[in-house]
Design a protein around this motif. Structure first.
Motif, mmCIF file in Angstrom:
data_model
loop_
_atom_site.group_PDB
_atom_site.id
_atom_site.type_symbol
_atom_site.label_atom_id
_atom_site.label_comp_id
_atom_site.label_asym_id
_atom_site.label_seq_id
_atom_site.Cartn_x
_atom_site.Cartn_y
_atom_site.Cartn_z
ATOM 1 N N PHE A 380 44.217 -1.510 16.328
ATOM 2 C CA PHE A 380 44.611 -1.489 17.737
ATOM 3 C C PHE A 380 45.960 -2.164 17.933
ATOM 4 C CE2 PHE A 380 44.920 -3.374 21.932
ATOM 5 C CZ PHE A 380 44.678 -2.276 22.756
ATOM 6 N N ASN A 381 46.159 -3.297 17.303
ATOM 7 C CA ASN A 381 47.414 -4.030 17.485
ATOM 8 C C ASN A 381 48.622 -3.290 16.917
ATOM 9 O OD1 ASN A 381 46.312 -6.089 18.950
ATOM 10 N ND2 ASN A 381 46.216 -7.554 17.265
ATOM 11 N N GLN A 382 48.400 -2.394 15.980
ATOM 12 C CA GLN A 382 49.527 -1.626 15.438
ATOM 13 C C GLN A 382 50.176 -0.771 16.527
ATOM 14 O OE1 GLN A 382 50.473 -2.612 12.305
ATOM 15 N NE2 GLN A 382 48.703 -3.894 12.860
ATOM 16 N N GLY A 383 49.410 -0.426 17.541
ATOM 17 C CA GLY A 383 49.955 0.363 18.634
ATOM 18 C C GLY A 383 51.001 -0.368 19.451
ATOM 19 N N SER A 384 51.089 -1.685 19.287
ATOM 20 C CA SER A 384 52.083 -2.473 20.027
ATOM 21 C C SER A 384 53.367 -2.702 19.245
ATOM 22 C CB SER A 384 51.485 -3.837 20.419
ATOM 23 O OG SER A 384 50.396 -3.679 21.290
ATOM 24 N N LEU A 385 53.395 -2.293 17.968
ATOM 25 C CA LEU A 385 54.611 -2.462 17.164
ATOM 26 C C LEU A 385 55.781 -1.715 17.789
ATOM 27 C CD1 LEU A 385 53.628 -2.247 13.385
ATOM 28 C CD2 LEU A 385 54.858 -4.101 14.529
#
Length: 453
Positions: A380-385
């Motif tokens: 999920f956090n990869q979507g904020s890169l």
């Protein structure tokens, strides 16, 4: 009537266990003591009054309370020469005067419905040196009228209801918090309006099941209406907890999608991925219904951060049941999940179920589940890169005072360096844009863009 003046100048320390509702109760107790002239102490050793606000959802909470109370026996003398120990919250509500059997150094016990009377109980204990217990069965609502002492100026807990009517078979909460009781909507909106005037930027609406808000007043849930009205107050960020899947209505999902202040984050406790176990838990939905609900939420709010609670080792859970939970985690793609090993609570239906599953097997399943949760959180956090997120600044990192720490709208932890020449204390409660160049399992990091506002 108690002579509350005896409390003036007394120092107090509150240690809180459990959920956000307990945290808010502690703020109310702290506010009440402040109004009596008491002063906050930095540790139990520096306090004339030591209060433990307790949770009884898991067995470890009882053990921790007994240990904490026992440790108070070895404390040095209090500043005033007399120390009063108090226990409040859910364990106090459940056990009442019975706590004195195991906790012989406790002076005051007050239940979840009696926090408005804490000051008079403490004053009586200082005056006569006797035990004082108040555990009422019905919530009068008086606690919501108490003053409060917030830990931060930029965020506030706002209770919208108390109690729970669900009676999940493993849960003690309905027995210690009582039946659902909603606050009047106008009262909540007025409170949030006042918080906005005080500079509060973020609120969390609290209830054991916020989705059923208003049902006790009007027969139909009115949570969607409440979200819209609170959104009109000018508050910048609205979060809420907890949401029961069976009561998350389409109109609430619409309000979440349409009210700009409602943040794209939803805590939706699933507890198990097995329909068979969910039925034993008395959760009133199936695996398929939960996943369908997740899809409907994502259709309206594609970028939502979905979080959950999961219990491993519920009595009778088989390997097949557990594998269904694992596969649900992978399919739902949770941004975060709070995982727990089942804790037997006497007085609940599940406590009567005999389960021969070895503890080692349950622990191994728990460890496996955690790995899947960590993977979905990382994904999920990869979507904020390589995106820019607005971070509400909470302070600096405990590991590095030169790094700011705060929350994104998705409730992710975010780090960035303190801007050169700026005192980080002056930034607490402000929002700064952070361009994310690092995305880990439990946090984002990057460089600030522009000035804080």
């Amino acid at each position: 009537m108690s002579n509350l003046s005896i409390l003036s100048g007394k120092t107090y320390f509150i240690r809180t266990f459990g959920c956000q509702m307990n945290l808010h109760d502690s703020e109310r107790v702290s506010g009440l003591l402040d109004s009596c002239g008491c002063l906050v102490a930095s540790s139990p050793a520096d306090a004339d009054i030591v209060i433990f606000m307790t949770c009884c959802v898991r067995e470890a909470a009882d053990t921790r309370l007994y240990g904490q109370c026992s440790s108070c026996k070895s404390l040095p003398a209090s500043p005033s020469g007399k120390r009063v120990i108090a226990v409040g919250g859910c364990i106090a509500q459940r056990d009442g005067e019975g706590l004195l059997t195991n906790l012989d150094n406790v002076d005051v016990i007050f239940g979840t419905h009696s926090i408005a009377h804490v000051a008079e109980l403490l004053a009586d204990a200082f005056a006569d040196g006797d035990h004082h217990v108040r555990v009422e069965e019905i919530d009068t609502g008086a606690a919501t009228d108490m003053p409060w002492h917030r830990e931060t100026a930029y965020h506030a807990w706002v209770p919208i209801m108390t109690g729970c009517n669900n009676f999940c078979s493993y849960c003690i909460v309905p027995y210690v918090r009582g039946r659902e009781k909603s606050r009047p909507m106008d009262e909540i909106v007025d409170e949030v309006t006042g918080l906005v005037r005080q500079g509060v930027r973020s609120i969390t609406l609290l209830g054991q099941n916020v989705n059923s808000y208003g049902r006790d007043h009007d027969h139909d849930p009115r949570f969607a209406e409440l979200l819209r009205r609170v959104g009109d107050t000018g508050i910048e960020r609205i979060y809420f907890t907890s949401s029961h899947p069976k009561d998350l209505l389409p109109e609430t999902i619409d309000a979440m999608a349409e009210v700009p202040a409602v943040m794209p984050q939803l805590h939706l406790a699933v507890q198990s991925g097995s329909s068979r176990i969910l039925k034993l838990m008395n959760r009133k939905y199936t695996r398929e219904q939960y996943l369908d609900l997740v899809q409907r939420v994502r259709d309206r709010i594609p970028n939502i951060a979905l979080t959950t609670d999961i219990i491993v080792g519920f009595p009778g859970e088989t390997e097949e049941d557990f594998e269904q939970t694992v596969s649900l985690v992978d399919e739902a793609k949770f941004a975060q999940a709070f995982t727990f090993i089942y804790s037997k609570r006497e007085g609940t239906p599940a406590a009567k179920i005999v389960d021969p599953t070895p503890r080692a097997v349950i622990q191994e399943r728990f460890d496996r589940l955690v790995k899947h949760v960590e993977q979905t959180a990382f994904d999920f956090n990869q979507g904020s890169l390589d995106t820019t997120v607005p971070m509400l600044i909470e302070g600096t990192s405990k590991k590095d005072p030169n790094v700011l720490q705060g929350k994104s709208p998705w409730n992710q932890t975010v780090h960035c360096p303190v801007p050169a020449g700026v005192d980080p204390v002056t930034l607490i409660g402000k929002v700064i844009d952070v361009h994310v160049d690092t995305a880990r399992t439990w946090y984002l990091a990057g460089a600030s863009v522009g000035d804080a506002r």
